[in-house]
Design a protein around this motif. Structure first.
Motif, mmCIF file in Angstrom:
data_model
loop_
_atom_site.group_PDB
_atom_site.id
_atom_site.type_symbol
_atom_site.label_atom_id
_atom_site.label_comp_id
_atom_site.label_asym_id
_atom_site.label_seq_id
_atom_site.Cartn_x
_atom_site.Cartn_y
_atom_site.Cartn_z
ATOM 1 N N GLN A 261 -2.386 -3.511 4.438
ATOM 2 C CA GLN A 261 -3.496 -2.653 3.999
ATOM 3 C C GLN A 261 -4.095 -1.893 5.179
ATOM 4 O OE1 GLN A 261 -6.377 -4.865 1.769
ATOM 5 N NE2 GLN A 261 -4.844 -5.614 0.344
ATOM 6 N N ALA A 262 -4.210 -2.616 6.305
ATOM 7 C CA ALA A 262 -4.760 -1.970 7.499
ATOM 8 C C ALA A 262 -3.852 -0.830 7.946
ATOM 9 C CB ALA A 262 -4.932 -2.993 8.621
ATOM 10 N N THR B 57 -1.885 0.925 6.068
ATOM 11 C CA THR B 57 -2.040 2.013 5.109
ATOM 12 C C THR B 57 -3.340 2.774 5.381
ATOM 13 O OG1 THR B 57 -0.933 0.595 3.514
ATOM 14 C CG2 THR B 57 -1.993 2.561 2.653
ATOM 15 N N ALA B 58 -4.413 1.996 5.618
ATOM 16 C CA ALA B 58 -5.707 2.631 5.874
ATOM 17 C C ALA B 58 -5.675 3.454 7.154
ATOM 18 C CB ALA B 58 -6.800 1.572 5.966
ATOM 19 N N LEU B 59 -4.817 3.045 8.079
ATOM 20 C CA LEU B 59 -4.683 3.761 9.340
ATOM 21 C C LEU B 59 -4.142 5.166 9.095
ATOM 22 C CD1 LEU B 59 -5.116 2.830 12.286
ATOM 23 C CD2 LEU B 59 -2.698 2.307 12.393
ATOM 24 N N GLY B 60 -3.391 5.316 7.998
ATOM 25 C CA GLY B 60 -2.834 6.621 7.678
ATOM 26 C C GLY B 60 -1.353 6.733 7.969
ATOM 27 N N LEU B 61 -0.652 5.600 8.031
ATOM 28 C CA LEU B 61 0.791 5.629 8.278
ATOM 29 C C LEU B 61 1.527 6.047 7.018
ATOM 30 C CD1 LEU B 61 1.230 2.273 10.210
ATOM 31 C CD2 LEU B 61 1.575 4.538 11.152
#
Lengths: 567, 290
Positions: free
Chosen positions: B180-181, B183-187
């Motif tokens: 989730q982290a 994904t949240a980072l924008g990868l």
């Protein structure tokens, strides 16, 4: 001794006899000296608190009183008397008789209660084991005990398993089992740390009641505010020794040791607002935080418009709206289950709302293409409560930052230098690059999480309980770091926490949540000093506060919780 | 016999492992010898596996023939040494194939949506409901006996279990905070899958697979013993065991030494694999707490 009601010494008749007498206690684990020559006495009807951070030796001290210092421990003392018995020469069998007169309440009731045993059976066990009661009278006594600790519908609860109870009820059940044999001394090791404020207030009230009935209390905590509501005497522990020892009022109002002063200054709340939480070395006063270079709030960066999120039939978030402006901090505060984390995930675009919209720079997530979403994610980053589980376990610090810099579009050749810059910005250094997060301390991990969040060059940070698992002084450092970063870079924070003091300290504006609804919102000082909603008032009244010399604690100057005089 | 001693010394010098876990050190040494024999059999023997001496058949162990000779007068020691390559390749090959197929199926099932998941998992259920050796024999009856076909046959029954493991891992990791982290980072989704989900789902499988090389090796030997795998005169341990069976009452050495080779190899692989597993889990240990 037959126990039917009240206590063996007779309710309301504290006879002031010493229950615990410790002189020059030392506990060593191999080469590590966890406790280094401490002395204290706990008398019946008295509450003594040991305050300290993780690793200070406070829990080892408490466990030693039960003859359970831990494997490989060597205990040494000039005097160690429990209930008048010399505990230094006790054999295991004799320890059991000593323990029968003591009660132990631990922090996490879920792991302290046997998951496969009904609550009633758990509480009945000490009664049976120590044979204080005729067998057929045990079930009635169990119900009586549950009622005494304020568990509603005790009959039904006794038949339930620990996982079926809420955190507060579990903690009460644990206290019920600890007081089942009417102990002379109750040791409570962080009894409220895992609980919401309103539940915490109930548990503290319950413990105060036991003390009034003549039970001696030894309270172990890292939280000075909790201690302030209950203790008669405070022992401040650091690195295995007591650095401060005195009546609660003296320790909190006129602390003599710099460590105690630092601990007091590190408590976030009304009195700390606008100041750094970490004291400069040798100083007794916290420095004020310099004003931001760009005064006044900027443009709206995050907006929630009537957000609704359902999980099955349960409405987790119900019609929530707010705005967050550049350079500002918006606090989302509420107890567990109030929907704060769900709101954070909606704002981050990781969840889709059932109704309403979460907007970033005026554009709703639902209107963005996949490519645009990734682009926007760069600008809104997140810091989790548990940083370790937010890092890929195979990655070291360099890889973690490298990936975040990749998102930020930093060319490969510059990433290493930029990673070092980021580490320095959060108070870490180059030597950390090749370590794995599992080998870092809690504070270092949270700093790393902040560094990673900064790497893509965000304008907004969603901080979801970022300091909830940290010690007071480490919490102070991390909060100071966040404040400093905001001053330097004009970041906006959406700050999610159940801790009202932290929210007050950090926020410009605050949104109070209950059951997914906005109860109240507005400028933080106004909401906290003149709450309009009944729920906010209850929440504020439940916070244990310290009367600090500088002035008032949160929500006024009460140094007690409702309906309960403390001294 | 100087080689194992010097290897041991080396190990002791590097760490105190020998004193703490002598079993692991011995297993590691045995395994490295077997691997060495598989790569350069010439190091251990001057003879050749097919070299027969018609005048010296069924000779008992002696100085010139430490493991004796078989019915054709071939040196059993030489054949056991050369057999290491056959057996290890069969075990490794089957497991490598199973890991590849199992991982792919597990990932598709775990990430590819409900329909793909249902189809793959029902196929896995069917395959796993058949007894292992029966399934392998079925495959070999259809495809014809042979060393390579026996590798396929073994892989077919190992792979479904791996697919299940990888699927479950994928589903757990997909919901983990670090994914989730990320994904949240924008990868990109592809990077989240390839850099975070796949490697983390793969690690527990790798450990399991290491131990399973031994099991696959036994399976390959069993199939050869039944005449479905590598065929005589190939110096394959299972096939040698089968050939030695007929002479067991007069020349026990023709069957016992290939049998011991199988036993020691499997034991060594299991011990080393177990140690590897514990080490990896030890590394993962601190994550659970704070």
């Amino acid at each position: 001794m037959a126990v039917s009601d009240g206590g063996g010494a007779g309710p309301g008749l504290p006879d002031n006899r010493p229950i615990i007498e410790v002189e020059n206690l030392t506990v060593t684990f191999g080469a590590i000296r966890a406790v280094r020559g401490v002395s204290f006495t706990v008398r019946s009807g008295e509450c003594v608190a040991i305050v300290g951070e993780s690793g200070s030796g406070k829990s080892v001290t408490a466990r030693t009183l039960f003859g359970l210092p831990g494997s490989g421990a060597t205990v040494d003392a000039t005097t160690l008397r429990i209930n008048g018995r010399d505990a230094l020469t006790l054999r295991e069998k004799q320890w059991r008789a000593v323990r029968a007169r003591l009660g132990y309440v631990l922090q996490d009731a879920l792991v302290s209660l046997d998951p496969l045993r009904r609550v009633g059976a758990e509480i009945a066990e000490p009664l049976r084991l120590h044979g204080v009661l005729a067998r057929d009278r045990v079930p009635a006594r169990v119900i009586e005990l549950l009622r005494a600790v304020g568990v509603p519908e005790p009959q039904a609860r006794a038949a339930q398993f620990p996982h079926e109870l809420s955190g507060g009820l579990r903690q009460r059940a644990l206290i019920a089992s600890a007081i089942a044999c009417d102990p002379d001394l109750l040791v409570a090791d962080e009894p409220t740390t895992a609980l919401d404020v309103s539940v915490q207030a109930q548990i503290l009230r319950l413990l105060a009641e036991r003390r009034r009935e003549g039970t001696a209390l030894l309270l172990i905590s890292h939280d000075l505010a909790v201690v302030a509501t209950l203790a008669d005497r405070v022992l401040v522990m650091k690195d295995g020794v007591f650095v401060e020892d005195g009546p609660v009022a003296q320790v909190l109002e006129a602390p003599s040791h710099p460590y105690t002063r630092a601990l007091l200054a590190a408590i976030p709340g009304a009195q700390s607002k606008g100041k750094w939480l970490s004291l400069p070395t040798g100083s007794a006063q916290a420095d004020p935080v310099p004003a931001p270079s760009t005064p006044g709030p900027g443009e709206v960066v995050i907006e929630a418009r009537g957000l609704v999120k359902r999980y099955g039939t349960r409405i987790a978030v119900n019609d929530v709206s707010f705005q967050l402006r550049a350079g500002q901090t918006l606090g989302l505060v509420g107890e567990s289950g109030s929907g704060k984390t769900t709101i954070g995930r909606l704002v981050l675009g990781l969840l889709t709302p059932d109704h309403g919209e979460a907007l970033v720079d005026g554009v709703a997530w639902s209107r963005m293409s996949g490519r645009r979403r990734r682009e926007v994610r760069r600008h809104i980053q997140v810091v989790h409560q548990d940083p370790l589980s937010s890092f890929d376990p195979r990655f070291d610090v360099r890889q973690i930052l490298d990936e975040a810099l990749l998102v930020g579009g930093v060319p490969r050749a510059q990433r290493r230098a930029r990673a070092v810059e980021l580490l320095e910005q959060v108070g870490l250094d180059e030597t950390m690059l090749h370590r794995r997060p599992a080998r870092l301390s809690g504070g270092q991990r949270q700093r790393l999480a902040i560094a990673r969040a900064l790497a893509p060059g965000p304008r907004v940070l969603v901080c979801d309980e970022p300091v909830s698992s940290l010690d007071v002084s480490v919490q102070a450092q991390v909060l100071d770091l966040l404040v400093r970063l905001q001053r330097e870079t004009g970041l906006a924070y959406l700050f999610i926490s159940h801790h009202l003091g932290v929210i007050y300290h950090m926020s410009d504006e605050v949104v109070v949540l209950n059951d997914g609804r906005v109860v109240e919102s507005g400028e933080v000082g106004q909401v906290f000093t003149a709450p309009r909603a009944e729920y906010t008032r209850e929440l504020l009244a439940a916070i244990p506060t310290i009367r600090v010399p500088a002035g008032a604690g949160i929500g006024g100057s009460h140094a007690e919780f409702p309906q309960e005089a403390t001294s | 016999m100087t080689q194992p001693t010097s290897l041991l010394r080396h190990q002791v010098a590097r760490s105190a492992l020998l004193r703490q876990r002598p079993g692991q050190v011995i297993a590691a040494v045995v395994l490295s010898m077997i691997v060495l024999a598989a790569i350069v059999p010439g190091l251990f023997t001057d003879g050749l596996p097919y070299e027969a001496d018609p005048l010296a058949t069924l000779q008992p162990p002696s100085l010139t023939h430490p493991f004796g000779t078989d019915a054709n007068g071939r040196d059993v020691f030489t054949r056991v040494v050369y057999g290491a390559r056959h057996s290890l390749l069969a075990g490794l090959g089957a497991v490598a194939l199973a890991v590849t197929v199992g991982t792919l199926l597990g990932l598709i099932a775990g990430l590819g949506g409900r329909i793909a998941d249902e189809i793959i998992m029902r196929l896995v259920d069917v395959t796993m409901s058949l007894p292992n050796l029966l399934l392998a024999m079925l495959v070999l009856t259809l495809a014809g006996p042979g060393a390579l076909n026996s590798i396929y046959a073994i892989a077919i029954y190992i792979a479904p279990g791996y697919a299940r493991l990888v699927r479950v891992q994928t589903m757990v990791i997909r919901r983990s905070e670090y994914v989730q982290a990320a994904t949240a980072l924008g990868l990109r989704r592809a990077r989240v899958v390839l850099a975070h989900i796949v490697p983390n789902a793969f690690v527990p499988l790798l450990v399991l697979a290491t131990i399973e090389v031994g099991t696959a090796l036994v399976a390959a030997a069993s199939l050869s013993f039944l005449g479905l795998g590598a065929r005589p005169p190939a110096p394959e341990w299972g096939a040698m065991l089968a050939a030695g069976r007929d002479y067991f009452s007069v020349a026990w050495w023709t069957a016992v030494f290939p049998g011991l080779a199988i036993t020691f190899t499997v034991l060594a692989i299991t011990v080393v694999g177990g140690a590897l597993q514990r080490r990896l889990e030890g590394l993962d240990g601190p994550e659970g707490g704070n």
